[in-house]
Design an enzyme around this catalytic site. Structure first.
Site: not given
Length: 275
Positions: A51, A90, A120, A122, A189
Site C-alpha cells: 500500500d 497489501d 498481507k 498489519e 518493520e
C-alpha cells in the site's frame, strides 16, 4: 504453425516461502507496475504490491487513503509482469479491521481479481482472529508487526518501535500470535535490532525484515527507495542506484535536443518512398 512452446515456470507459493525458515535469506521487493515486476522477477522470491503505492506512485502523504480498487489495479499489473516470484498484495486500511466476514469478502475479491498468491495485513490484537479466519478459508496471509504504516495517525508518525520494555514485549507477543494464527510469514518493520532477532528465534515462520536486522529470514525494501528515485533516503535503506540523477540527466539531454531541433533526427523520422 510454430512448434516453439514457452517453458512453463512454476510460481513460488506460500508453502515455499514458509519452508525457507532458517535457510537462504528470502529476497523481497515492492512492485506496483508490470514493467518493474518483469525486471524484478528474475532476482526476487517475493514481490509485495504494498500500500506504499499510495505514497510512491500516487503522491499521498501516507497509506491511509489507499483503496481496495487501487490495490487490485496494481496487483493485476504486477501479476501480468511477473512469472516466477510470489506476489503478495497489501490489504489497505479499512478493508480488514472490522468483522472477519468483511475482511474475507475483501480478501477473496482481491485474490480473485488479481490472481495473487496471498494478502498481507498489519497485525494487532484486533486482527489476530481475522488472520485465523482467512487462513482457515484458504487465503494465505502474511503478517506485519512493529512500525505499522496504516497506524501512523495513531502512532504519531513513522517512528522506530520496540526500544522500550513494554512496547518490546507487546510487539514480540503480536508476532507470536500472528504466527500462531496461521500466517506463513511476518514482516518485521522498524524495530530495534535485538528485538527483530528475538522475534525471528521465537516464531516458526520466516521473518521478513525492513529496518530490522540482518538476522531476519529475509529482507524487503521499497524498490523506489533502493534505486534512489527520491531525494530523501530512510535510515534503513541502502541505495543501490541513483535513478533520480540518471533520469534527470536523460530528461535534460532530451529537452536540450528538442530546443536545439536536434530531435527528432533522420534516425527517428519516416520518409516517403520515392515514386
Amino acid at each position: 504453425m510454430s512448434s516453439h512452446r514457452e517453458e512453463k515456470v512454476r510460481r513460488i507459493a506460500a508453502p515455499d516461502i514458509a519452508a525457507r525458515k532458517g535457510g537462504t535469506p528470502i529476497v523481497c521487493l515492492t512492485a506496483y507496475t508490470a514493467p518493474v515486476a518483469e525486471l524484478l522477477d528474475e532476482h526476487c522470491d517475493l514481490l509485495l504490491v504494498g500500500d506504499s503505492v499510495g505514497m510512491v506512485v500516487h503522491g499521498l502523504p501516507n497509506t491511509v487513503g489507499v483503496t481496495l480498487d487501487m490495490m487490485i489495479l496494481h496487483g493485476q499489473a504486477v501479476m501480468r509482469g511477473s512469472r516466477r516470484a510470489m506476489v503478495v498484495v497489501d490489504m489497505p486500511f479499512g478493508s480488514y479491521e472490522g468483522a472477519p466476514e468483511t475482511a474475507y469478502d475483501n480478501a477473496a475479491r482481491l485474490m480473485k481479481e488479481t490472481g495473487a498468491q496471498a494478502v498481507k495485513v498489519e497485525s494487532g490484537p484486533t486482527v489476530i482472529d481475522t488472520i485465523q479466519y482467512l487462513v482457515k478459508r484458504g487465503i494465505p496471509v502474511m503478517g506485519h508487526v512493529g512500525l505499522r504504516p496504516q497506524a501512523v495517525l495513531v502512532d504519531g508518525g513513522f517512528k522506530a518501535k520496540g526500544k522500550a520494555g513494554e512496547e518490546r514485549r507487546r510487539i514480540l507477543e503480536e508476532a507470536r500470535a500472528t504466527a500462531d494464527a496461521g500466517a506463513f510469514a511476518v514482516v518485521v518493520e522498524g524495530v530495534a535490532e535485538g528485538l527483530a532477532r528475538e522475534i525471528t528465534e521465537a516464531i516458526e515462520v520466516p521473518t521478513i525484515g525492513i529496518g530490522a536486522s540482518a538476522g531476519c529470514d529475509g529482507q524487503i525494501l521499497v524498490t523506489d527507495d533502493m534505486l534512489g528515485l527520491f531525494d530523501w533516503t530512510p535510515k534503513f535503506v541502502r541505495r543501490y542506484g541513483d535513478l533520480r540523477g540518471e533520469i534527470g540527466k536523460a530528461v535534460a539531454a532530451y529537452a536540450e535536443d528538442v530546443r536545439a531541433r536536434r530531435f527528432p533526427g533522420p534516425a527517428e523520422i519516416y520518409f516517403a518512398k520515392a515514386g
